[in-house]
Design a protein around this motif. Structure first.
Motif, PDB file in Angstrom:
ATOM      1  N   ALA A  30      -5.736  -1.485  -5.801  1.00 38.64           N
ATOM      2  CA  ALA A  30      -6.738  -0.767  -5.049  1.00 38.64           C
ATOM      3  C   ALA A  30      -7.297  -1.409  -3.876  1.00 38.64           C
ATOM      4  O   ALA A  30      -7.417  -2.678  -4.281  1.00 38.64           O
ATOM      5  CB  ALA A  30      -7.470   0.218  -5.859  1.00 38.64           C
ATOM      6  N   LYS A  31      -7.988  -0.687  -2.843  1.00 36.53           N
ATOM      7  CA  LYS A  31      -8.526  -1.646  -1.892  1.00 36.53           C
ATOM      8  C   LYS A  31      -9.515  -2.785  -2.546  1.00 36.53           C
ATOM      9  O   LYS A  31     -10.433  -2.275  -3.352  1.00 36.53           O
ATOM     10  CB  LYS A  31      -9.360  -0.698  -0.992  1.00 36.53           C
ATOM     11  N   GLY A  32      -9.136  -4.065  -2.179  1.00 36.90           N
ATOM     12  CA  GLY A  32     -10.163  -5.081  -2.848  1.00 36.90           C
ATOM     13  C   GLY A  32     -10.107  -5.288  -4.413  1.00 36.90           C
ATOM     14  O   GLY A  32     -10.722  -6.213  -4.897  1.00 36.90           O
ATOM     15  N   ARG A  33      -8.976  -4.781  -4.867  1.00 43.96           N
ATOM     16  CA  ARG A  33      -8.822  -4.975  -6.346  1.00 43.96           C
ATOM     17  C   ARG A  33      -7.386  -5.608  -6.492  1.00 43.96           C
ATOM     18  O   ARG A  33      -6.388  -4.820  -6.653  1.00 43.96           O
ATOM     19  CB  ARG A  33      -9.011  -3.667  -7.080  1.00 43.96           C
ATOM     20  N   ARG A  46       0.625  -1.190  -0.200  1.00 46.58           N
ATOM     21  CA  ARG A  46      -0.064   0.036  -0.055  1.00 46.58           C
ATOM     22  C   ARG A  46       0.821   1.210   0.117  1.00 46.58           C
ATOM     23  O   ARG A  46       0.350   2.354  -0.267  1.00 46.58           O
ATOM     24  CB  ARG A  46      -1.012  -0.022   1.312  1.00 46.58           C
ATOM     25  N   THR A  64      -1.880  -5.516  -5.089  1.00 45.29           N
ATOM     26  CA  THR A  64      -3.148  -5.242  -4.933  1.00 45.29           C
ATOM     27  C   THR A  64      -3.161  -3.544  -5.795  1.00 45.29           C
ATOM     28  O   THR A  64      -2.494  -2.816  -5.459  1.00 45.29           O
ATOM     29  CB  THR A  64      -3.507  -5.061  -3.614  1.00 45.29           C
TER      30      THR A  64
END
Ligand code: KMH
Ligand code: ZN
Length: 275
Positions: free
Chosen positions: A237-240, A210, A235
């Motif tokens: 972006a968050k959740g992707r 991140r 990752t």
């Protein structure tokens, strides 16, 4: 003075498993396709770790030689082999990577905790890597996982001289659990320490996980260059999950263009690095 942006793609690494990250390029064909597409988007260096037939990290010399040859045939990218390998790789195998005669190779400037593991880089090993690269005309990228690694680099250059080509290029690998954090403040501190290195020293930066975006933005605004890829970021972006290395390179190119520091082409990158 700021210039265009050197963009390195680090597509594979040694840490992620293909079973967990299916988009990871692990075969030679997957690597070549990734390399060609990332070059077309604006990457000029490829930082290479390879895998065996079971998609496990390997430093097999025959495969490394074949990989260097194939990348040279299919792309104009600067081929940088990892001498870091995986944390379990012995020093002799890591040194032997240089026998594959890449354009560049990584040279990590000190030991660092690496999650639950230790990424071991003894002083004598660093000296061996640096001096063998000098002898063979391979340009190092000095990997900096912690600020003290820059002090070690100064000591190395003072004692053993400049790398082949005379230009010093470092890469700040930020946000490894055990190393320096991937923050703007730390990037600025690292950049300040470059004052103790030869004039004209350049830097790239990458933020693991991140910290990828904060480090990218900080590096661009500080006049630095970028390394991106699935070695460092899986990752988007968050959740992707990341869909491909091209997605990460495209994002880096977009940020570089917004910063009015468009990607350097491979010729310009070679000039910058003294290749
Ligand atoms: N895989 C890490 C233990 C390098 O390529 O030189 C080390 C690494 C650094 O990736
Ligand atoms: Zn690496």
């Amino acid at each position: 003075m700021t210039t265009g942006t050197l963009i390195t793609v680090a597509p594979t690494g040694a840490e992620s498993a293909k079973t967990e990250v299916p988009a990871l390029p692990v075969t030679l064909d997957e690597l070549l396709l990734t390399a060609k597409e990332c070059e077309a988007l604006g990457a000029s260096i490829i930082h290479v770790h390879i895998r065996d037939d079971d998609a496990r990290p390997t430093l097999d010399l025959g495969r490394l030689r074949a990989t260097v040859a194939a990348l040279r045939e299919s792309t104009d990218l600067i081929v940088q082999l990892s001498t870091g390998g995986a944390v379990t790789d012995p020093e002799a195998d890591r040194l032997a990577v240089l026998d594959a005669a890449p354009d560049m190779a990584s040279c990590t400037m000190g030991t660092v905790n690496f999650g639950d593991d230790v990424f071991l880089n003894r002083w004598e090993f660093i000296v061996d890597l640096h001096t063998r690269m000098q002898e063979r005309g391979i340009v190092p990228e000095y990997e900096i996982f912690d600020l003290g690694h820059l002090t070690a680099l100064r000591r190395l250059l003072d004692k053993y001289g400049l790398p082949h080509g005379g230009h010093v290029h470092v890469d700040f690998v930020m946000g490894v659990p055990g190393g320096m954090p991937g923050t703007t403040a730390t990037l600025v501190a690292a950049q300040q320490m470059l004052r103790d290195l030869p004039e004209g020293t350049t830097f790239s930066a990458t933020g693991i996980g991140r910290s990828s975006i904060p480090v990218m933005l900080a590096s661009l605004s500080a006049g630095g260059h970028l390394r991106v890829g699935m070695e460092d970021t899986v990752t988007y972006a968050k959740g992707r999950p990341v869909e491909s290395n091209m997605q990460l390179v495209a994002r880096a190119v977009g940020f570089a263009q917004l910063a009015q520091r468009p990607p350097l082409n491979t010729t310009q990158a070679r000039e910058l690095l003294g290749l």
